[in-house]
Design a protein around this motif. Structure first.
Motif, PDB file in Angstrom:
ATOM      1  N   VAL A  80      -0.913   3.024 -12.812  1.00  0.00           N
ATOM      2  CA  VAL A  80      -1.449   4.380 -12.753  1.00  0.00           C
ATOM      3  C   VAL A  80      -1.725   4.788 -14.194  1.00  0.00           C
ATOM      4  N   ALA A  81      -2.920   5.272 -14.452  1.00  0.00           N
ATOM      5  CA  ALA A  81      -3.321   5.542 -15.831  1.00  0.00           C
ATOM      6  C   ALA A  81      -4.179   6.792 -15.900  1.00  0.00           C
ATOM      7  N   ARG A  82      -4.246   7.333 -17.076  1.00  0.00           N
ATOM      8  CA  ARG A  82      -5.107   8.489 -17.342  1.00  0.00           C
ATOM      9  C   ARG A  82      -6.105   8.120 -18.434  1.00  0.00           C
TER      10      ARG A  82
ATOM     11  N   PHE B 264     -13.889  13.338 -10.540  1.00  0.00           N
ATOM     12  CA  PHE B 264     -12.867  13.183  -9.508  1.00  0.00           C
ATOM     13  C   PHE B 264     -11.482  13.448 -10.085  1.00  0.00           C
ATOM     14  N   ASP B 265     -10.603  13.894  -9.203  1.00  0.00           N
ATOM     15  CA  ASP B 265      -9.219  14.121  -9.611  1.00  0.00           C
ATOM     16  C   ASP B 265      -8.417  12.828  -9.603  1.00  0.00           C
ATOM     17  N   ALA B 266      -8.859  11.867  -8.814  1.00  0.00           N
ATOM     18  CA  ALA B 266      -8.193  10.562  -8.766  1.00  0.00           C
ATOM     19  C   ALA B 266      -9.218   9.504  -8.375  1.00  0.00           C
ATOM     20  N   ILE B 267      -9.045   8.317  -8.925  1.00  0.00           N
ATOM     21  CA  ILE B 267      -9.926   7.189  -8.615  1.00  0.00           C
ATOM     22  C   ILE B 267      -9.060   5.966  -8.344  1.00  0.00           C
ATOM     23  N   ILE B 268      -9.370   5.259  -7.265  1.00  0.00           N
ATOM     24  CA  ILE B 268      -8.692   4.012  -6.912  1.00  0.00           C
ATOM     25  C   ILE B 268      -9.623   2.850  -7.227  1.00  0.00           C
ATOM     26  N   LEU B 269      -9.086   1.849  -7.898  1.00  0.00           N
ATOM     27  CA  LEU B 269      -9.838   0.631  -8.214  1.00  0.00           C
ATOM     28  C   LEU B 269      -8.892  -0.535  -7.923  1.00  0.00           C
TER      29      LEU B 269
ATOM     30  N   TYR C  80       0.820  -1.207   0.000  1.00  0.00           N
ATOM     31  CA  TYR C  80       0.000   0.000   0.000  1.00  0.00           C
ATOM     32  C   TYR C  80       0.857   1.261   0.000  1.00  0.00           C
ATOM     33  N   ASP C  81       2.024   1.200   0.629  1.00  0.00           N
ATOM     34  CA  ASP C  81       2.955   2.330   0.552  1.00  0.00           C
ATOM     35  C   ASP C  81       3.320   2.619  -0.895  1.00  0.00           C
ATOM     36  N   LEU C  82       3.599   1.567  -1.654  1.00  0.00           N
ATOM     37  CA  LEU C  82       3.969   1.737  -3.060  1.00  0.00           C
ATOM     38  C   LEU C  82       2.789   2.278  -3.863  1.00  0.00           C
ATOM     39  N   TYR C  83       1.600   1.723  -3.659  1.00  0.00           N
ATOM     40  CA  TYR C  83       0.417   2.226  -4.366  1.00  0.00           C
ATOM     41  C   TYR C  83       0.253   3.723  -4.120  1.00  0.00           C
ATOM     42  N   ARG C  84       0.358   4.103  -2.866  1.00  0.00           N
ATOM     43  CA  ARG C  84       0.156   5.505  -2.488  1.00  0.00           C
ATOM     44  C   ARG C  84       1.204   6.399  -3.141  1.00  0.00           C
ATOM     45  N   GLU C  85       2.442   5.968  -3.093  1.00  0.00           N
ATOM     46  CA  GLU C  85       3.537   6.747  -3.670  1.00  0.00           C
ATOM     47  C   GLU C  85       3.349   6.939  -5.170  1.00  0.00           C
ATOM     48  N   ARG C  86       2.958   5.879  -5.876  1.00  0.00           N
ATOM     49  CA  ARG C  86       2.805   5.961  -7.330  1.00  0.00           C
ATOM     50  C   ARG C  86       1.659   6.891  -7.723  1.00  0.00           C
ATOM     51  N   LEU C  87       0.541   6.841  -6.979  1.00  0.00           N
ATOM     52  CA  LEU C  87      -0.569   7.718  -7.313  1.00  0.00           C
ATOM     53  C   LEU C  87      -0.232   9.178  -7.008  1.00  0.00           C
ATOM     54  N   LEU C  88       0.359   9.435  -5.850  1.00  0.00           N
ATOM     55  CA  LEU C  88       0.675  10.811  -5.471  1.00  0.00           C
ATOM     56  C   LEU C  88       1.755  11.420  -6.353  1.00  0.00           C
ATOM     57  N   ALA C  89       2.533  10.611  -7.032  1.00  0.00           N
ATOM     58  CA  ALA C  89       3.524  11.140  -7.974  1.00  0.00           C
ATOM     59  C   ALA C  89       2.847  11.777  -9.181  1.00  0.00           C
ATOM     60  N   ARG C  90       1.544  11.442  -9.402  1.00  0.00           N
ATOM     61  CA  ARG C  90       0.825  11.950 -10.577  1.00  0.00           C
ATOM     62  C   ARG C  90      -0.251  12.968 -10.240  1.00  0.00           C
TER      63      ARG C  90
ATOM     64  N   ALA D 248     -12.766   6.082 -16.498  1.00  0.00           N
ATOM     65  CA  ALA D 248     -12.138   7.029 -17.421  1.00  0.00           C
ATOM     66  C   ALA D 248     -13.017   8.258 -17.637  1.00  0.00           C
ATOM     67  N   SER D 249     -14.325   8.057 -17.747  1.00  0.00           N
ATOM     68  CA  SER D 249     -15.220   9.171 -18.058  1.00  0.00           C
ATOM     69  C   SER D 249     -15.509  10.053 -16.848  1.00  0.00           C
ATOM     70  N   HIS D 250     -15.136   9.603 -15.644  1.00  0.00           N
ATOM     71  CA  HIS D 250     -15.408  10.391 -14.442  1.00  0.00           C
ATOM     72  C   HIS D 250     -14.136  10.978 -13.825  1.00  0.00           C
ATOM     73  N   LEU D 251     -13.057  10.953 -14.586  1.00  0.00           N
ATOM     74  CA  LEU D 251     -11.836  11.641 -14.167  1.00  0.00           C
ATOM     75  C   LEU D 251     -11.819  13.046 -14.753  1.00  0.00           C
ATOM     76  N   ARG D 252     -11.447  14.002 -13.932  1.00  0.00           N
ATOM     77  CA  ARG D 252     -11.319  15.374 -14.411  1.00  0.00           C
ATOM     78  C   ARG D 252     -10.078  15.513 -15.285  1.00  0.00           C
ATOM     79  N   ALA D 253      -9.993  16.640 -15.983  1.00  0.00           N
ATOM     80  CA  ALA D 253      -8.800  16.917 -16.784  1.00  0.00           C
ATOM     81  C   ALA D 253      -7.569  16.863 -15.884  1.00  0.00           C
ATOM     82  N   GLY D 254      -6.571  16.100 -16.300  1.00  0.00           N
ATOM     83  CA  GLY D 254      -5.369  15.925 -15.493  1.00  0.00           C
ATOM     84  C   GLY D 254      -5.491  14.847 -14.439  1.00  0.00           C
ATOM     85  N   GLY D 255      -6.662  14.196 -14.362  1.00  0.00           N
ATOM     86  CA  GLY D 255      -6.873  13.176 -13.352  1.00  0.00           C
ATOM     87  C   GLY D 255      -6.235  11.843 -13.715  1.00  0.00           C
ATOM     88  N   HIS D 256      -5.996  11.014 -12.682  1.00  0.00           N
ATOM     89  CA  HIS D 256      -5.391   9.697 -12.873  1.00  0.00           C
ATOM     90  C   HIS D 256      -6.103   8.660 -12.014  1.00  0.00           C
ATOM     91  N   ALA D 257      -6.045   7.432 -12.481  1.00  0.00           N
ATOM     92  CA  ALA D 257      -6.602   6.304 -11.733  1.00  0.00           C
ATOM     93  C   ALA D 257      -5.479   5.365 -11.317  1.00  0.00           C
TER      94      ALA D 257
END
Length: 279
Positions: free
Chosen positions: A180-182, A105-110, A28-38, A130-139
């Motif tokens: 991590v994807a956009r 949303f600015d970010a979505i976790i699945l 979970y540390d890695l998941y968190r780090e990878r998402l927050l990098a984006r 994909a359709s519910h991410l804001r511009a610049g958002g990542h999942a």
């Protein structure tokens, strides 16, 4: 293949069914780090959040935390122990029927959700994401991928790639894959030359026909089930559309052409912007 689980019963019988605790182990540390990098700030949605342990770890980085969980008992307990999260009781595959369908949303976790869904619901769930991410958002899309009843790593990547474009991909020794994807870009430019990676079509008197030819020429994404079947038979994989959907039209831009492409979800850009996206 689908993994079946009665989540209401699981949460009724166990206080922490998957021993997640505070979601502070290295995975979970890695998941968190990878998402927050984006992405940081704004609104974060966790689909299949359980008791909200992992979602709560983002309280200082996002302005609003929203969690979706199908088990009523998990939602009840989550609301008691983590009031900072706005919990919704809903099935992941049924979000289009909830108030969340009107939100972005600015970010979505699945994470560790897709293999519990019916095969036909998996791509739909990713398309909703994909359709519910804001511009610049990542999942952040993650899953255990040991094969068998669960995904193979490449099968999981193909599934995620049906709706999202990966910008970061890591495979852990535990056989978890985190991506991590956009949202994919769907761009069209009116340009005599098509950059590498873009579909080229020639304008005609019928804009709708040109759009249909362009869409038909884009590489298709076979379903993960088809890919698994082909692997078992030792058949060669077809080319797939893992990246953005880019089209170059050799002809003059007109309001009719613009409207026809925009109805199919394309954004009309300049030739320079299309070339930059093709990169």
């Amino acid at each position: 293949m689908r993994v079946k689980r009665d989540f209401d019963r699981v949460y009724d019988e166990q206080s922490d069914p998957w021993a997640i605790g505070a979601a502070d182990d290295p995975r979970y540390d890695l998941y968190r780090e990878r998402l927050l990098a984006r992405v940081r700030g704004g609104r974060l949605l966790d689909i299949g959040c359980g008791l909200g342990a992992f979602l709560a770890r983002f309280a200082e980085e996002f302005d609003e935390l929203v969690g979706v969980e199908t088990a009523a008992e998990a939602v009840r307990r989550g609301r008691e122990i983590r009031p900072e999260i706005r919990f919704h009781e809903a099935a992941a595959e049924g979000l289009e029927a909830t108030e969340l369908d009107d939100e972005t949303f600015d970010a979505i976790i699945l994470s560790d959700v897709l293999y519990y869904l019916r095969p036909r619901d998996r791509a739909t769930m990713l398309a909703w994401t994909a359709s519910h991410l804001r511009a610049g958002g990542h999942a952040l899309v993650a899953a255990w991928c040991p094969g068998g009843r669960y995904f193979e790593p490449d099968e999981f990547r193909e599934l995620v790639g049906s709706a999202l474009r990966s910008v970061d991909d890591v495979e852990l020794p535990s056989q978890h894959v985190a991506i991590v994807a956009r949202p994919k870009l769907r761009l069209v430019a009116f340009a005599r030359r098509a950059p590498a990676g873009a579909v080229a079509v020639t304008a005609s008197d019928d804009p709708e026909h040109v759009v249909k030819r362009a869409v038909a020429a884009l590489p298709r994404h076979p379903s993960p089930e088809l890919l698994r079947w082909r692997r078992r038979l030792g058949l060669r994989r077809h080319p797939t559309q893992a990246g953005d959907e880019l089209v170059a039209v050799d002809g003059e831009e007109t309001p009719a052409f613009r409207e026809a492409f925009e109805r199919r979800g394309f954004q009309v850009v300049s030739p320079e912007e299309l070339a930059q996206a093709a990169g």
